[in-house]
Design a protein around this motif. Structure first.
Motif, PDB file in Angstrom:
ATOM      1  N   TYR A 119     -11.626  25.424   1.992  1.00  9.69           N
ATOM      2  CA  TYR A 119     -12.384  26.283   2.006  1.00  9.69           C
ATOM      3  C   TYR A 119     -13.066  26.274   0.250  1.00  9.69           C
ATOM      4  CZ  TYR A 119     -10.169  29.551   5.308  1.00  9.69           C
ATOM      5  OH  TYR A 119      -9.960  30.132   6.620  1.00  9.69           O
ATOM      6  N   ALA A 120     -12.576  25.164   0.000  1.00 12.25           N
ATOM      7  CA  ALA A 120     -13.524  24.847  -1.676  1.00 12.25           C
ATOM      8  C   ALA A 120     -13.936  23.903  -1.520  1.00 12.25           C
ATOM      9  CB  ALA A 120     -12.737  24.780  -2.675  1.00 12.25           C
ATOM     10  N   VAL A 121     -14.033  22.885  -0.444  1.00  6.95           N
ATOM     11  CA  VAL A 121     -15.540  21.441  -0.432  1.00  6.95           C
ATOM     12  C   VAL A 121     -16.537  21.884   0.210  1.00  6.95           C
ATOM     13  CG1 VAL A 121     -13.140  20.050   0.056  1.00  6.95           C
ATOM     14  CG2 VAL A 121     -14.485  21.014   2.078  1.00  6.95           C
ATOM     15  N   ALA A 122     -17.666  21.478  -0.337  1.00  7.96           N
ATOM     16  CA  ALA A 122     -19.109  21.107  -0.196  1.00  7.96           C
ATOM     17  C   ALA A 122     -18.870  19.787   0.591  1.00  7.96           C
ATOM     18  CB  ALA A 122     -19.796  21.663  -0.776  1.00  7.96           C
ATOM     19  N   ASN A 123     -19.351  18.831   0.496  1.00  4.16           N
ATOM     20  CA  ASN A 123     -19.413  17.606   1.360  1.00  4.16           C
ATOM     21  C   ASN A 123     -18.769  18.182   2.657  1.00  4.16           C
ATOM     22  OD1 ASN A 123     -17.366  17.742   0.031  1.00  4.16           O
ATOM     23  ND2 ASN A 123     -17.036  15.055   0.234  1.00  4.16           N
ATOM     24  N   PHE A 124     -18.171  18.584   3.608  1.00  2.00           N
ATOM     25  CA  PHE A 124     -17.431  18.583   4.837  1.00  2.00           C
ATOM     26  C   PHE A 124     -17.701  19.862   5.938  1.00  2.00           C
ATOM     27  CE2 PHE A 124     -14.459  14.900   3.460  1.00  2.00           C
ATOM     28  CZ  PHE A 124     -15.874  14.108   3.977  1.00  2.00           C
ATOM     29  N   ASP A 125     -18.351  20.185   6.428  1.00  2.00           N
ATOM     30  CA  ASP A 125     -18.434  21.412   7.380  1.00  2.00           C
ATOM     31  C   ASP A 125     -16.913  21.529   7.994  1.00  2.00           C
ATOM     32  OD1 ASP A 125     -19.034  23.243   8.421  1.00  2.00           O
ATOM     33  OD2 ASP A 125     -20.300  22.879   9.995  1.00  2.00           O
ATOM     34  N   GLY A 128     -16.019  25.273  11.565  1.00  2.00           N
ATOM     35  CA  GLY A 128     -14.900  25.762  12.724  1.00  2.00           C
ATOM     36  C   GLY A 128     -13.848  26.217  12.722  1.00  2.00           C
ATOM     37  N   THR A 129     -12.847  24.845  11.477  1.00  2.00           N
ATOM     38  CA  THR A 129     -11.279  25.732  11.085  1.00  2.00           C
ATOM     39  C   THR A 129     -11.198  27.382  10.056  1.00  2.00           C
ATOM     40  OG1 THR A 129     -11.325  23.408  10.113  1.00  2.00           O
ATOM     41  CG2 THR A 129      -9.857  24.798   9.160  1.00  2.00           C
ATOM     42  N   LYS A 130     -12.591  27.616  10.026  1.00  2.00           N
ATOM     43  CA  LYS A 130     -12.509  28.415   9.507  1.00  2.00           C
ATOM     44  C   LYS A 130     -12.578  29.544  10.793  1.00  2.00           C
ATOM     45  CE  LYS A 130     -14.479  27.603   5.179  1.00  2.00           C
ATOM     46  NZ  LYS A 130     -16.181  28.086   4.125  1.00  2.00           N
ATOM     47  N   ALA A 131     -13.063  29.123  11.517  1.00  2.10           N
ATOM     48  CA  ALA A 131     -13.447  30.599  12.583  1.00  2.10           C
ATOM     49  C   ALA A 131     -12.159  30.271  13.267  1.00  2.10           C
ATOM     50  CB  ALA A 131     -14.842  30.088  13.937  1.00  2.10           C
ATOM     51  N   PHE A 132     -11.654  29.272  14.007  1.00  5.73           N
ATOM     52  CA  PHE A 132      -9.807  29.077  13.687  1.00  5.73           C
ATOM     53  C   PHE A 132      -9.615  29.737  13.284  1.00  5.73           C
ATOM     54  CE2 PHE A 132      -5.648  27.220  14.161  1.00  5.73           C
ATOM     55  CZ  PHE A 132      -5.015  27.111  15.692  1.00  5.73           C
ATOM     56  N   LYS A 137      -5.408  34.259  12.677  1.00  7.96           N
ATOM     57  CA  LYS A 137      -4.309  34.726  11.245  1.00  7.96           C
ATOM     58  C   LYS A 137      -3.436  33.472  10.550  1.00  7.96           C
ATOM     59  CE  LYS A 137      -4.414  38.974  13.658  1.00  7.96           C
ATOM     60  NZ  LYS A 137      -2.965  40.429  13.877  1.00  7.96           N
ATOM     61  N   TYR A 138      -4.931  32.641  10.049  1.00  5.71           N
ATOM     62  CA  TYR A 138      -4.118  31.126   9.794  1.00  5.71           C
ATOM     63  C   TYR A 138      -4.310  31.193   8.804  1.00  5.71           C
ATOM     64  CZ  TYR A 138      -1.618  26.996   9.919  1.00  5.71           C
ATOM     65  OH  TYR A 138      -0.846  25.467   9.263  1.00  5.71           O
ATOM     66  N   ARG A 139      -4.547  30.012   7.762  1.00  3.21           N
ATOM     67  CA  ARG A 139      -5.374  30.000   6.647  1.00  3.21           C
ATOM     68  C   ARG A 139      -4.745  27.988   6.900  1.00  3.21           C
ATOM     69  NH1 ARG A 139      -8.348  27.961   2.759  1.00  3.21           N
ATOM     70  NH2 ARG A 139      -8.296  28.728   0.499  1.00  3.21           N
ATOM     71  N   SER A 140      -5.944  26.943   7.077  1.00  5.46           N
ATOM     72  CA  SER A 140      -5.997  25.785   6.673  1.00  5.46           C
ATOM     73  C   SER A 140      -6.261  25.611   5.254  1.00  5.46           C
ATOM     74  CB  SER A 140      -6.543  25.489   7.704  1.00  5.46           C
ATOM     75  OG  SER A 140      -6.236  25.325   9.235  1.00  5.46           O
ATOM     76  N   ARG A 141      -5.611  25.026   5.144  1.00  7.03           N
ATOM     77  CA  ARG A 141      -5.766  24.613   3.257  1.00  7.03           C
ATOM     78  C   ARG A 141      -6.141  23.018   2.812  1.00  7.03           C
ATOM     79  NH1 ARG A 141      -5.883  28.365  -1.109  1.00  7.03           N
ATOM     80  NH2 ARG A 141      -4.490  29.500  -0.075  1.00  7.03           N
ATOM     81  N   SER A 142      -4.590  22.061   2.439  1.00  5.44           N
ATOM     82  CA  SER A 142      -4.945  20.657   2.631  1.00  5.44           C
ATOM     83  C   SER A 142      -4.608  19.697   4.114  1.00  5.44           C
ATOM     84  CB  SER A 142      -3.340  20.663   1.689  1.00  5.44           C
ATOM     85  OG  SER A 142      -2.292  20.982   2.297  1.00  5.44           O
TER      86      SER A 142
END
Length: 255
Positions: A119-125, A128-132, A137-142
């Protein structure tokens, strides 16, 4: 981490970094891919992971298997449950590499990417992960994303691990120094194969990307050993070796 655990993890990371080598010889790809992902998850204590395989005909990455412990998800592989997600283009319509998505970037660049927080990177989109995440009700981080290579040193897939977990607290954390370990072991594999030019290039890249890497002493020692190897051969400007790229240009006698 004790010495045994560290050595086991490093050895495992070398396996992960070169997992594609076994794919060329294994007939049951689904079983092998699943084993690779399960082993990688255990070694890195990751909550989830995905293996993408390259479709050379369409120049895309296709989902081969997805596992996630928190969501109790197992799709693809030997599960018999299909992954209902479209392939990811490796290149745009004009033929240029697709670098806005991390998996295609790794496939085209052959570089390992270690992301502390998606959620803190700007060079990759990661839209789709955030919508997932919202839907589930998950939080993808590392994220730790590595290229998979075959015996011909060609990229045949991408391995991606998600959400490293602290082995004591279970809290989501970063993959830490794993990328450094993978780079060092890749260099070591070249070194012990006596492919000194590739080993030197990999050691130099490790030191450039991680000037304070914990592998510095070992890298310095290896580079000195490589220099000593080259010094065995006196300069012969009138003889040139053009047949064996593992030896100096002036070594025409394979000494």
């Amino acid at each position: 981490m004790d010495k045994f655990a560290l050595e086991r993890r490093i050895a495992g990371l070398e396996l992960v970094h070169r997992v594609g080598l076994a794919l060329s010889a294994e007939r049951n790809h689904n079983r092998l891919i699943e084993r690779i992902l399960v082993e990688a998850k255990e070694l890195c204590h990751a909550d989830g992971g995905t293996v993408y395989l390259v479709n050379e005909k369409n120049d895309t990455l296709e989902f081969a298997i997805m596992l996630n412990d928190t969501m109790r998800t197992a799709l693809g592989g030997t599960t018999g449950r299909p992954i209902d997600l479209p392939p990811i283009p490796i290149r745009a319509a004009d033929g240029t590499p697709t670098h806005n998505n991390v998996a295609p970037y790794v496939a085209s660049s052959r570089q390992t990417v270690n992301i502390e927080d998606a959620y803190a990177v700007a060079n990759f989109d990661f839209s789709g992960t955030k919508a997932f995440d919202v839907r589930n009700k998950y939080r993808s981080r590392s994220f730790l994303t590595l290229p998979m290579l075959n015996n011909g040193d060609e990229v045949i897939g991408v391995l991606q691990l998600i959400n490293a977990r602290d082995r004591v607290t279970g809290e989501v954390t970063t993959f830490g120094a794993l990328e450094q370990d993978a780079m060092f072991m890749a260099a070591e594999s070249y070194y012990f194969a006596e492919d000194y030019p590739k080993a030197e290039n990999q050691y130099v890249k490790l030191m450039k990307d991680y000037p304070r890497t914990r592998w510095q002493d070992q890298v310095d020692r290896r580079r000195i050993e490589i220099v000593h190897y080259w010094q065995q051969f006196p300069y012969r400007f009138y003889h040139v070796n053009l047949t064996d790229n593992k030896r100096p240009l002036n070594d025409t006698e394979h000494n």
